[in-house]
Design a protein around this motif. Structure first.
Motif, mmCIF file in Angstrom:
data_model
loop_
_atom_site.group_PDB
_atom_site.id
_atom_site.type_symbol
_atom_site.label_atom_id
_atom_site.label_comp_id
_atom_site.label_asym_id
_atom_site.label_seq_id
_atom_site.Cartn_x
_atom_site.Cartn_y
_atom_site.Cartn_z
ATOM 1 N N GLN A 166 -7.959 -10.416 -3.520
ATOM 2 C CA GLN A 166 -8.374 -9.521 -4.629
ATOM 3 C C GLN A 166 -9.361 -8.307 -4.353
ATOM 4 O OE1 GLN A 166 -8.720 -12.168 -7.753
ATOM 5 N NE2 GLN A 166 -11.099 -12.465 -7.547
ATOM 6 N N ASP A 167 -10.252 -8.920 -3.391
ATOM 7 C CA ASP A 167 -11.413 -7.994 -3.038
ATOM 8 C C ASP A 167 -10.986 -6.842 -2.124
ATOM 9 O OD1 ASP A 167 -13.427 -10.252 -0.899
ATOM 10 O OD2 ASP A 167 -11.146 -9.802 -1.076
ATOM 11 N N SER A 168 -9.852 -6.681 -1.528
ATOM 12 C CA SER A 168 -9.791 -5.898 -0.399
ATOM 13 C C SER A 168 -8.636 -4.976 -0.767
ATOM 14 C CB SER A 168 -8.993 -6.797 0.809
ATOM 15 O OG SER A 168 -10.063 -7.705 1.261
ATOM 16 N N VAL A 169 -8.889 -3.691 -0.517
ATOM 17 C CA VAL A 169 -7.999 -2.551 -0.435
ATOM 18 C C VAL A 169 -7.709 -2.239 1.031
ATOM 19 C CG1 VAL A 169 -7.365 -0.058 -1.209
ATOM 20 C CG2 VAL A 169 -8.560 -1.649 -2.669
ATOM 21 N N LEU A 170 -6.463 -2.136 1.573
ATOM 22 C CA LEU A 170 -6.179 -1.943 2.936
ATOM 23 C C LEU A 170 -5.615 -0.471 3.033
ATOM 24 C CD1 LEU A 170 -4.338 -5.375 3.774
ATOM 25 C CD2 LEU A 170 -6.609 -4.890 3.620
ATOM 26 N N GLU A 171 -5.862 0.120 3.777
ATOM 27 C CA GLU A 171 -5.301 1.522 4.210
ATOM 28 C C GLU A 171 -4.453 0.953 5.214
ATOM 29 O OE1 GLU A 171 -6.263 5.855 6.154
ATOM 30 O OE2 GLU A 171 -7.873 4.737 5.174
ATOM 31 N N VAL A 172 -2.889 1.248 4.915
ATOM 32 C CA VAL A 172 -1.975 0.887 6.025
ATOM 33 C C VAL A 172 -1.182 2.084 6.411
ATOM 34 C CG1 VAL A 172 0.073 -0.605 6.413
ATOM 35 C CG2 VAL A 172 -1.950 -1.289 5.016
ATOM 36 N N ARG A 173 -0.864 2.355 7.567
ATOM 37 C CA ARG A 173 0.012 3.463 7.885
ATOM 38 C C ARG A 173 0.947 2.958 8.224
ATOM 39 N NH1 ARG A 173 1.970 7.343 11.884
ATOM 40 N NH2 ARG A 173 1.332 9.503 11.555
ATOM 41 N N VAL A 174 2.394 3.478 7.592
ATOM 42 C CA VAL A 174 3.670 3.077 8.102
ATOM 43 C C VAL A 174 4.668 4.156 8.580
ATOM 44 C CG1 VAL A 174 5.757 2.091 6.950
ATOM 45 C CG2 VAL A 174 3.714 1.444 5.802
ATOM 46 N N THR A 175 5.216 3.864 9.750
ATOM 47 C CA THR A 175 5.942 4.563 10.557
ATOM 48 C C THR A 175 7.382 4.262 10.801
ATOM 49 O OG1 THR A 175 4.035 5.200 12.054
ATOM 50 C CG2 THR A 175 6.036 5.984 12.634
ATOM 51 N N LEU A 176 8.337 5.064 10.461
ATOM 52 C CA LEU A 176 9.591 4.829 10.592
ATOM 53 C C LEU A 176 9.739 5.086 12.154
ATOM 54 C CD1 LEU A 176 12.182 3.990 9.232
ATOM 55 C CD2 LEU A 176 12.830 6.334 8.924
ATOM 56 N N VAL A 177 10.321 3.657 12.820
ATOM 57 C CA VAL A 177 10.280 3.764 14.234
ATOM 58 C C VAL A 177 11.244 4.550 14.951
ATOM 59 C CG1 VAL A 177 10.687 2.148 16.512
ATOM 60 C CG2 VAL A 177 9.311 1.391 14.157
ATOM 61 N N ASP A 178 10.959 5.428 15.818
ATOM 62 C CA ASP A 178 11.940 6.179 16.475
ATOM 63 C C ASP A 178 12.242 7.679 15.760
ATOM 64 O OD1 ASP A 178 12.179 4.543 18.766
ATOM 65 O OD2 ASP A 178 13.657 3.542 18.002
ATOM 66 N N SER A 179 11.618 7.876 14.570
ATOM 67 C CA SER A 179 12.036 9.049 13.927
ATOM 68 C C SER A 179 11.299 10.211 14.735
ATOM 69 C CB SER A 179 11.301 9.012 12.484
ATOM 70 O OG SER A 179 10.018 8.657 12.590
ATOM 71 N N GLU A 180 12.000 11.462 14.711
ATOM 72 C CA GLU A 180 11.668 12.494 15.391
ATOM 73 C C GLU A 180 12.181 13.560 14.867
ATOM 74 O OE1 GLU A 180 9.746 14.758 17.546
ATOM 75 O OE2 GLU A 180 9.493 12.802 18.172
ATOM 76 N N PRO A 181 11.491 14.468 14.193
ATOM 77 C CA PRO A 181 9.936 14.414 13.889
ATOM 78 C C PRO A 181 9.375 13.317 13.201
ATOM 79 C CG PRO A 181 10.681 16.529 13.265
ATOM 80 C CD PRO A 181 12.093 15.602 13.370
ATOM 81 N N GLU A 182 8.446 12.544 13.240
ATOM 82 C CA GLU A 182 8.009 11.394 12.758
ATOM 83 C C GLU A 182 7.840 11.314 11.243
ATOM 84 O OE1 GLU A 182 4.775 8.477 14.438
ATOM 85 O OE2 GLU A 182 3.776 9.887 13.123
ATOM 86 N N ILE A 183 8.630 10.212 10.728
ATOM 87 C CA ILE A 183 8.540 9.853 9.205
ATOM 88 C C ILE A 183 7.501 8.895 9.057
ATOM 89 C CG2 ILE A 183 10.054 9.270 7.284
ATOM 90 C CD1 ILE A 183 12.547 10.523 8.784
ATOM 91 N N TRP A 184 6.404 9.343 8.406
ATOM 92 C CA TRP A 184 5.375 8.311 8.116
ATOM 93 C C TRP A 184 4.820 8.391 6.814
ATOM 94 C CZ3 TRP A 184 0.258 9.991 7.248
ATOM 95 C CH2 TRP A 184 0.065 11.305 7.536
ATOM 96 N N ARG A 185 4.225 7.250 6.287
ATOM 97 C CA ARG A 185 3.457 7.071 5.061
ATOM 98 C C ARG A 185 2.018 6.302 5.178
ATOM 99 N NH1 ARG A 185 7.503 9.638 4.525
ATOM 100 N NH2 ARG A 185 8.933 9.386 3.071
#
Length: 213
Positions: free
Chosen positions: A12-31
């Motif tokens: 509960q004491d942690s906020v994680l910054e997480v990058r999510v990439t849709l593998v093999d997307s071109e152009p890259e689709i990410w969040r």
């Protein structure tokens, strides 16, 4: 989608910054998200569904390492590779209930990396990477999209080859499949408005996420 289950309190004491990439997307689709480390994998699944504009219409799983990487035998035997699924779908020895594992725990198992696969037919594989960690405060929402690029592919579009064919047909009024694909997309999206594969509506995603908690 149903509202997310109550926060369990783990991490509960942690906020994680997480990058999510849709593998093999071109152009890259990410969040790029800020997420409570205590979110269960079932909750993370719902967050990703909202962020990619999907409808939770297919099976999914989480794994701590690339599920399509060749396995290396240990003492002549291939090790069991655990995967996290909804509890009611756990049938094999390596299956684990996603409700019993937090995002923090999965990323720790994967040394800061994990994978999420949605729709085993189209196989939309996402790589999750831990970017940073900070203490949570009372103003930290459970899930927030802070950046990204491009809309998610359409449901049931046939993986990247099928999705690219659909986008090509939509972009060219003279394409022999333009009318057929335009009608199909309108049925899938519930709107006759043209879709822009390069557009990501971050405020709309965050409104959807806020409604899940």
């Amino acid at each position: 989608m149903e509202k997310l289950e109550a926060w369990t309190g783990m991490g509960q004491d942690s906020v994680l910054e997480v990058r999510v990439t849709l593998v093999d997307s071109e152009p890259e689709i990410w969040r790029r998200f800020e997420l409570w480390g205590s979110l269960t994998l079932g909750q993370v699944h719902q967050v990703l569904q909202a962020a990619y504009g999907w409808e939770d219409a297919h099976l999914h799983r989480f794994v701590a390492s690339d599920p399509f990487a060749p396995l290396q035998p240990v003492d002549g035997e291939f090790p069991e590779v655990p995967q996290w699924l909804p509890g009611q779908q756990c049938e094999e020895p390596g299956d684990r209930p996603e409700e019993d594992c937090s995002l923090d725990q999965l990323l720790e198992l994967g040394s800061g990396e994990a994978f999420y696969e949605y729709d085993f037919g189209d196989s939309w594989l996402h790589q999750l990477e831990l970017v940073s960690r900070r203490p949570a405060d009372e103003n930290s929402p459970p899930a927030r999209l802070i950046d990204g690029a491009r809309r998610g592919p359409l449901e049931d579009s046939g993986g990247f080859p099928g999705y690219e064919e659909i986008m090509d047909a939509l972009a060219d009024p003279s394409h022999p499949n333009h009318a057929e694909q335009s009608s199909w997309v309108a049925d899938m999206t519930g709107s006759a408005e043209p879709i822009d594969p390069a557009f990501l509506d971050i405020p709309a995603v965050n409104r959807a996420l806020a409604g899940q908690f």
